[in-house]
Design a protein around this motif. Structure first.
Motif, short mmCIF file in Angstrom:
data_model
loop_
_atom_site.label_atom_id
_atom_site.label_comp_id
_atom_site.label_asym_id
_atom_site.label_seq_id
_atom_site.Cartn_x
_atom_site.Cartn_y
_atom_site.Cartn_z
N THR A 22 29.50 8.94 48.86
CA THR A 22 27.92 9.54 48.74
C THR A 22 27.86 11.03 47.75
OG1 THR A 22 26.89 9.61 50.69
CG2 THR A 22 26.91 7.20 48.85
N ARG A 23 27.11 11.46 47.03
CA ARG A 23 26.89 12.67 46.87
C ARG A 23 26.12 13.15 47.54
NH1 ARG A 23 25.71 13.90 40.38
NH2 ARG A 23 27.30 12.11 39.64
N GLN A 24 25.37 12.82 48.65
CA GLN A 24 24.47 13.63 49.67
C GLN A 24 25.12 13.39 50.57
OE1 GLN A 24 20.96 10.34 50.93
NE2 GLN A 24 19.71 11.92 52.13
N ARG A 25 25.91 12.15 50.91
CA ARG A 25 26.87 13.16 52.54
C ARG A 25 27.98 14.11 52.15
NH1 ARG A 25 27.41 13.29 57.32
NH2 ARG A 25 28.88 12.32 58.20
N PHE A 26 28.29 13.73 50.67
CA PHE A 26 29.60 15.19 50.51
C PHE A 26 28.78 16.44 50.16
CE2 PHE A 26 32.14 17.14 47.31
CZ PHE A 26 33.71 17.61 48.30
N ILE A 30 30.37 19.35 53.25
CA ILE A 30 30.24 20.51 53.03
C ILE A 30 29.36 21.69 52.64
CG2 ILE A 30 32.20 19.97 51.82
CD1 ILE A 30 30.73 20.44 49.02
N GLY A 31 28.17 20.92 53.30
CA GLY A 31 27.21 22.45 53.76
C GLY A 31 26.28 23.08 52.36
N LEU A 32 26.97 22.04 50.89
CA LEU A 32 26.37 22.74 50.06
C LEU A 32 24.74 22.11 49.75
CD1 LEU A 32 28.77 23.09 46.91
CD2 LEU A 32 27.48 24.85 48.23
N PRO A 33 23.87 22.47 48.63
CA PRO A 33 22.16 21.75 48.85
C PRO A 33 22.83 20.87 48.11
CG PRO A 33 21.96 23.86 48.30
CD PRO A 33 22.96 23.50 48.52
N LEU A 37 25.55 20.80 44.51
CA LEU A 37 26.66 20.24 43.80
C LEU A 37 26.68 19.43 43.21
CD1 LEU A 37 29.55 18.18 45.54
CD2 LEU A 37 27.39 16.71 46.09
N ASN A 38 25.26 18.47 42.11
CA ASN A 38 25.40 18.07 41.49
C ASN A 38 25.56 18.35 39.78
OD1 ASN A 38 24.70 15.37 42.53
ND2 ASN A 38 22.37 15.89 42.61
N ALA A 39 25.42 19.73 39.94
CA ALA A 39 25.76 20.82 38.88
C ALA A 39 26.94 20.64 38.76
CB ALA A 39 24.50 21.98 39.16
#
Length: 73
Positions: A22-26, A30-33, A37-39
């Motif tokens: 999932t985007r949230q877990r990834f 990796i330590g990005l908000p 990450l969505n951007a």
């Protein structure tokens, strides 16, 4: 005795083996908000696979791309 540190280490290593995440877990790993990450996903920087209405980061393809990039001369 139950050592929670071993469980945390195991869960992190198992997460690295999952082909999709999932985007949230990834973003956590990796330590990005999540917004950053969505951007980056919207710009095509991360490989995504859509399943129904959900989209996941394609970890298997990301690993393949990184390995190929690492060994190119």
């Amino acid at each position: 005795m139950n050592d929670h540190g071993d469980f945390a280490q195991l869960s992190t290593s198992v997460a690295g083996l999952a082909p999709l995440m999932t985007r949230q877990r990834f973003s956590e790993l990796i330590g990005l908000p999540e917004g950053v990450l969505n951007a980056q996903i919207d710009k095509g920087y991360w490989p995504i696979v859509k399943i129904g209405k959900y989209s996941f980061v394609n970890i298997a393809l990301l690993n393949k791309q990184l390995l190929e990039r690492e060994f190119k001369l």
